[in-house]
Scaffold this active site. Structure first.
Site, PDB file in Angstrom:
ATOM      1  N   TYR A   1      41.029  41.146  41.600  1.00 24.33           N
ATOM      2  CA  TYR A   1      39.717  40.561  41.298  1.00 24.33           C
ATOM      3  C   TYR A   1      39.821  39.161  40.720  1.00 24.33           C
ATOM      4  O   TYR A   1      38.808  38.474  40.568  1.00 24.33           O
ATOM      5  CB  TYR A   1      38.941  41.476  40.327  1.00 24.33           C
ATOM      6  CG  TYR A   1      38.540  42.757  40.991  1.00 24.33           C
ATOM      7  CD1 TYR A   1      39.497  43.721  41.267  1.00 24.33           C
ATOM      8  CD2 TYR A   1      37.234  42.994  41.384  1.00 24.33           C
ATOM      9  CE1 TYR A   1      39.158  44.895  41.904  1.00 24.33           C
ATOM     10  CE2 TYR A   1      36.890  44.171  42.031  1.00 24.33           C
ATOM     11  CZ  TYR A   1      37.856  45.111  42.286  1.00 24.33           C
ATOM     12  OH  TYR A   1      37.525  46.271  42.923  1.00 24.33           O
TER      13      TYR A   1
ATOM     14  N   LYS B   1      49.339  53.364  41.170  1.00 26.94           N
ATOM     15  CA  LYS B   1      50.053  53.626  42.425  1.00 26.94           C
ATOM     16  C   LYS B   1      51.453  53.016  42.273  1.00 26.94           C
ATOM     17  O   LYS B   1      51.912  52.196  43.077  1.00 26.94           O
ATOM     18  CB  LYS B   1      49.264  53.001  43.591  1.00 26.94           C
ATOM     19  CG  LYS B   1      49.782  53.342  44.972  1.00 26.94           C
ATOM     20  CD  LYS B   1      49.453  54.762  45.404  1.00 26.94           C
ATOM     21  CE  LYS B   1      50.082  55.044  46.765  1.00 26.94           C
ATOM     22  NZ  LYS B   1      50.011  56.466  47.123  1.00 26.94           N
TER      23      LYS B   1
ATOM     24  N   ASP C   1      46.129  58.160  44.398  1.00 23.46           N
ATOM     25  CA  ASP C   1      45.584  59.015  45.454  1.00 23.46           C
ATOM     26  C   ASP C   1      45.422  60.445  44.947  1.00 23.46           C
ATOM     27  O   ASP C   1      44.443  61.135  45.237  1.00 23.46           O
ATOM     28  CB  ASP C   1      46.401  58.957  46.753  1.00 23.46           C
ATOM     29  CG  ASP C   1      47.893  58.898  46.521  1.00 23.46           C
ATOM     30  OD1 ASP C   1      48.318  58.985  45.354  1.00 23.46           O
ATOM     31  OD2 ASP C   1      48.651  58.784  47.509  1.00 23.46           O
TER      32      ASP C   1
ATOM     33  N   ASP D   1      37.449  50.631  40.241  1.00 21.96           N
ATOM     34  CA  ASP D   1      36.255  50.349  41.049  1.00 21.96           C
ATOM     35  C   ASP D   1      36.021  51.516  42.018  1.00 21.96           C
ATOM     36  O   ASP D   1      34.926  52.095  42.084  1.00 21.96           O
ATOM     37  CB  ASP D   1      36.472  49.034  41.813  1.00 21.96           C
ATOM     38  CG  ASP D   1      35.193  48.489  42.425  1.00 21.96           C
ATOM     39  OD1 ASP D   1      34.164  49.171  42.394  1.00 21.96           O
ATOM     40  OD2 ASP D   1      35.234  47.370  42.964  1.00 21.96           O
TER      41      ASP D   1
HETATM   42  O1  LIG Z   1      30.723  42.337  42.410  1.00 17.86           O
HETATM   43  C1  LIG Z   1      30.608  43.038  43.402  1.00 17.86           C
HETATM   44  O2  LIG Z   1      30.025  42.658  44.413  1.00 17.86           O
HETATM   45  C2  LIG Z   1      31.151  44.428  43.444  1.00 17.86           C
HETATM   46  C3  LIG Z   1      31.621  44.891  42.100  1.00 17.86           C
HETATM   47  C4  LIG Z   1      31.824  46.336  42.077  1.00 17.86           C
HETATM   48  O3  LIG Z   1      31.855  47.036  43.060  1.00 17.86           O
HETATM   49  C5  LIG Z   1      31.965  46.987  40.787  1.00 17.86           C
HETATM   50  O4  LIG Z   1      32.092  46.331  39.769  1.00 17.86           O
HETATM   51  O5  LIG Z   1      31.985  48.222  40.758  1.00 17.86           O
HETATM   52 MG   LIG Z   2      32.172  49.118  42.621  1.00 20.77          MG
END
Ligand SMILES: O=C(O)CCC(=O)C(=O)O
Ligand SMILES: [Mg+2]
Ligand SMILES: NC(=O)C1=CN([C@@H]2O[C@H](COP(=O)(O)OP(=O)(O)OC[C@H]3O[C@@H](n4cnc5c(N)ncnc54)[C@H](OP(=O)(O)O)[C@@H]3O)[C@@H](O)[C@H]2O)C=CC1
Length: 474
Positions: A160, A237, A338, A362
Site C-alpha cells: 500500500y 505468508k 491461506d 484488507d
Molecule cells: O482505498 C481503497 O480504495 C480500498 C481500501 C480498502 O479496501 C480497505 O481499506 O479495506
Molecule cells: Mg478492503
C-alpha cells in the site's frame, strides 16, 4: 485559516496525551460524507450518533460536527482533481478525531487511494476491524455467532506504500535490468531467476518498526479482553515471503517475548511448558520430539537446535510461566494466511485478535465481515498516536449509490467505535442495543432482509437508522 470550510463556532478540541485522546464534553469532530453510497450512509449514521449522545447525556455532551471535503465532493467545492484539499488535512490534524464515509479509488491509472493517503499522512498505523455477530443477523454461515475477532491490520506500509512502476516505464525497465543483471546474480539463493522484461514491478516493504508498533497495539488490546479472549494470532505468508511476511511473524514474537515477557506466552513455549508439567522428568530430547512431530527425521544439527530451544525456554521462563502459570498469560501464536481464511470458517471460536500486515488484513476483514452478516456489518478505525479516523470496512458500492438502500450498520458501528474511543460508552451502548434489537425484530436493509428466513420486507437505509433509534428505548 481555512480556504473554503468553516469550523463550528461552538465546541472544543480533542487533544492527545501519551497516545490517548482527552475529550471535552463538546468536541468538534470533522466528518467526510464520502463518495457513492456515502450520500445515504452519512446522514443516517450522524442521526443515530446524535440521538444516542442526546439520550445518553441529556444535553451535557454533544458532538459539534465539522463538514470537510475529500473525494468527489471536494472536486465540486475546490475544483477539478482537488480530491484531497489542504483544508481537510488541516482540519483533521487540528481536531484529531474524524469519521468518514467511503471514498472511490479508480483501478489502474495514476490516482492513488485517498483512503490509504489519509492513513499514511496521519500515520494511522493500526487499522482495527472487529467482526462480531449481532443476535438475529442472518448469515450464510451456520455458526456465525462463534466468530468474535478483531483484526489489527498494519496500515501504513506493505504494497500500500504504492512504490510501483508500470510495464514498459523507463524506471521500471531500468529496475528490472538492474535486478536481473546485478542484484539477483549477486544473491546465490536466487540462482538463475530472472524477471520478465514486460513486467510491472511493485515493492513490498515490511519494517520491524511498522510491524512491532502494530503488534504492540494488538497485545495491549488483548490485555483488556476477558481471559478466554486473550490471544493474538500473527497472520503471515512467511513460508513464501520469508524476509517480509516471515519477518513480520518473527518481529511479532520478538516483541511478545521481550517487551511483554511477563504478560505473554507463545504457543510453542506453552507446549514445552505443558510437556514438562505432564511429565516432570521428561528429557529435553523427548520434549523436543513432542513439540516437533518430524523430529526423528531431522538432521542432528536441526535436532540440536530444537533441543536448545527447549532448554532455553525452560531456563528462561519455567519459574515465571511454568506450573500452569502460562495459562493466565496472553497466548501469542501464528497462522499462515491461506490457512487462517479457512480457520475463521471452520474454527471460528478459536481466534480473537488477528494481527496482520496491510494486504492480508484488507482481504481478511472483508472475509470475516461476510461471516457475521456481510459488509453492511463491518466497522473500522484507523488509529495513530495523535489522530484517529473512523470508517467502515466496505467501499462506495457505486451500484447502490443514492438509492437510500444500503446498510448503514458498518458506518454506525464505526461511530460506536469512535464513541468508545472518546470514552462515551453509554452512547455507544445505546446504539449497540438499538442495532441488535432492530435486527432481532427483522427491521433491516436489503442485504440482511434477503438472507432472513422467513423473508422480511426491506427497510431503506434511513428507515433502518430510525429503527435503531426507536429501539434505544427497549
Ligand atoms: O482505498 C481503497 O480504495 C480500498 C481500501 C480498502 O479496501 C480497505 O481499506 O479495506
Ligand atoms: Mg478492503
Ligand atoms: N475505505 C474505503 O473508503 C474503501 C473504498 N473502496 C472503494 O470503493 C469502491 C467500490 O469498491 P467495491 O469493490 O465495489 O467494494 P464495496 O465494498 O464498495 O462493495 C462491494 C459490495 O459489498 C456490498 N456492500 C458494500 N457496502 C455495503 C453496505 N453498506 N450495505 C450492504 N452491502 C454493502 C454490496 O454487495 P451486494 O451488491 O452484493 O449487495 C456491494 O456491491 C472502489 O473504488 C474501492 O476502491 C473499497 C473498500 C474500502
Amino acid at each position: 485559516m481555512y480556504e473554503k470550510i468553516v469550523a463550528p463556532t461552538t465546541g472544543s478540541k480533542i487533544t492527545f496525551k501519551d497516545g490517548l485522546p482527552i475529550v471535552p464534553n463538546d468536541p468538534i469532530v470533522p466528518f467526510i460524507r464520502g463518495d457513492g453510497t456515502g450520500v445515504d450512509l452519512w446522514p443516517a449514521s450522524q442521526k443515530v450518533m446524535d440521538a444516542a449522545v442526546e439520550q445518553a447525556y441529556g444535553g451535557d455532551r454533544k458532538i459539534n460536527w465539522f463538514k470537510i471535503y475529500v473525494g468527489d465532493e471536494a472536486c465540486d467545492v475546490y475544483g477539478t482533481y482537488q480530491y484531497l484539499p489542504q483544508d481537510s488535512l488541516d482540519a483533521i490534524k487540528e481536531y484529531g478525531v474524524a469519521i468518514k464515509g467511503p471514498l472511490t479509488t479508480p483501478i489502474g491509472g495514476g490516482i492513488r487511494s485517498l483512503n490509504v493517503a489519509l492513513r499514511q499522512i496521519f500515520d494511522l498505523y493500526a487499522c482495527v476491524r472487529p467482526c462480531k455477530y449481532y443476535d438475529g443477523t442472518p448469515s450464510l454461515h451456520k455458526t456465525p455467532e462463534l466468530l468474535d475477532v478483531i483484526i489489527y491490520r498494519e496500515n501504513t506500509e506493505d504494497i500500500y506504500l504504492g512504490i510501483e512502476w508500470a510495464k514498459d516505464s523507463e524506471i521500471g525497465i531500468k529496475l528490472i535490468e538492474y535486478l536481473n543483471n546485478e542484484l539477483i546474480p549477486a544473491t546465490p539463493e536466487h540462482g538463475k531467476k530472472q524477471i520478465r522484461l514486460d513486467s510491472g514491478i511493485g515493492i513490498k516493504p515490511i519494517s520491524k518498526t511498522g510491524s512491532q508498533r502494530l503488534v504492540r497495539r494488538a497485545i495491549t488490546h488483548a490485555l483488556r479482553l476477558p481471559k478466554e479472549k486473550q490471544q493474538v494470532t500473527l497472520v503471515h505468508k512467511g513460508n513464501i515471503m520469508k524476509y517480509t511476511e516471515g519477518a513480520f511473524r518473527d518481529w511479532g514474537y520478538e516483541l511478545a517475548t521481550t517487551e511483554y515477557r511477563a504478560e505473554c506466552v507463545t504457543e510453542r513455549e506453552s507446549w514445552i511448558l505443558g510437556n514438562k508439567e505432564k511429565n516432570p522428568d521428561i528429557s529435553l530430547e523427548d520434549n523436543a520430539r513432542q513439540i516437533d512431530p518430524g523430529y526423528d527425521a531431522l538432521t542432528p544439527e536441526k535436532q540440536a537446535k530444537i533441543t536448545q530451544e527447549v532448554t532455553d525456554v525452560l531456563t528462561a521462563i519455567w519459574d515465571s510461566h511454568g506450573d500452569g502459570k502460562w495459562k493466565e498469560k496472553i497466548m501469542v501464536n501464528d497462522r499462515i494466511a491461506d490457512s487462517i481464511f479457512q480457520q475463521i470458517q471452520t474454527r471460528p471460536g478459536e481466534y480473537s485478535i488477528l494481527a496482520t500486515m496491510n494486504l492480508n488484513g484488507d482481504y481478511l476483514s472483508d472475509a470475516a465481515a461476510a461471516i457475521v452478516g456481510g459488509l453492511g456489518m463491518g466497522p473500522g478505525a484507523n488509529i495513530g498516536d495523535e489522530c484517529a479516523v473512523f470508517e467502515a470496512t466496505h467501499g462506495t458500492a457505486p451500484k447502490h449509490a443514492g438509492l437510500d438502500k444500503v446498510n448503514p450498520g458498518s458506518l454506525i458501528l464505526s461511530g460506536v467505535m469512535m464513541l468508545e474511543y472518546m470514552g462515551w460508552q453509554e452512547a455507544a451502548d445505546l446504539i449497540k442495543k438499538g442495532l441488535a434489537a432492530a435486527i432481532s425484530n427483522g427491521e433491516v436493509t436489503y442485504d440482511l432482509a434477503r438472507l432472513m428466513e422467513p423473508p422480511v420486507p426491506e427497510l431503506k437505509c434511513s428507515e433502518f437508522a430510525e429503527a435503531i433509534i426507536k429501539h434505544f428505548a427497549d
